[in-house]
Design a protein around this motif. Structure first.
Motif: not given
Length: 116
Positions: A30-48
């Motif tokens: 739903p969110i692309g570009g730089r913001e989408g990349v950052l959100l994908r990296m933040l997904k790691l914190s959720e999983e941890v």
């Protein structure tokens, strides 16, 4: 007998699956570009955090909840962390497999020593 300092090869099926998951996420984000990349990296914190929740649940450390998870749940959550990290790496570079293999080799050599 295999040399300890030589990292195992990663499975081609693993990287095919990571590419497929990355493609699926890229197609439907739903969110692309730089913001989408950052959100994908933040997904790691959720999983941890889910790993931590499963460990707390497996050990019954929350007296209000008691035992809510199993060690199999912890294993599954750890796998989710690995998958999420590899997809995040694939998001940063199409050469994720090579980047990971090079890094694994460096970490293995640094930790276990260079092959004799």
């Amino acid at each position: 007998m295999t040399d300890q300092a030589t990292p195992p090869e990663t499975s081609t099926d693993l990287w095919s699956a990571i590419d497929a998951l990355w493609t699926w996420l890229e197609t439907d984000q739903p969110i692309g570009g730089r913001e989408g990349v950052l959100l994908r990296m933040l997904k790691l914190s959720e999983e941890v955090g889910e790993v931590a929740e499963a460990v707390i649940g497996a050990t019954g450390q929350n007296p209000r909840k008691g035992v809510t998870h199993t060690w199999d749940d912890v294993q599954g959550e750890l796998c989710d962390v690995v998958i999420t990290a590899l997809v995040a790496l694939r998001t940063l570079t199409p050469d994720a497999r090579e980047v990971f293999d090079r890094h694994l080799t460096r970490v293995t050599e640094r930790s276990l020593g260079s092959p004799s």
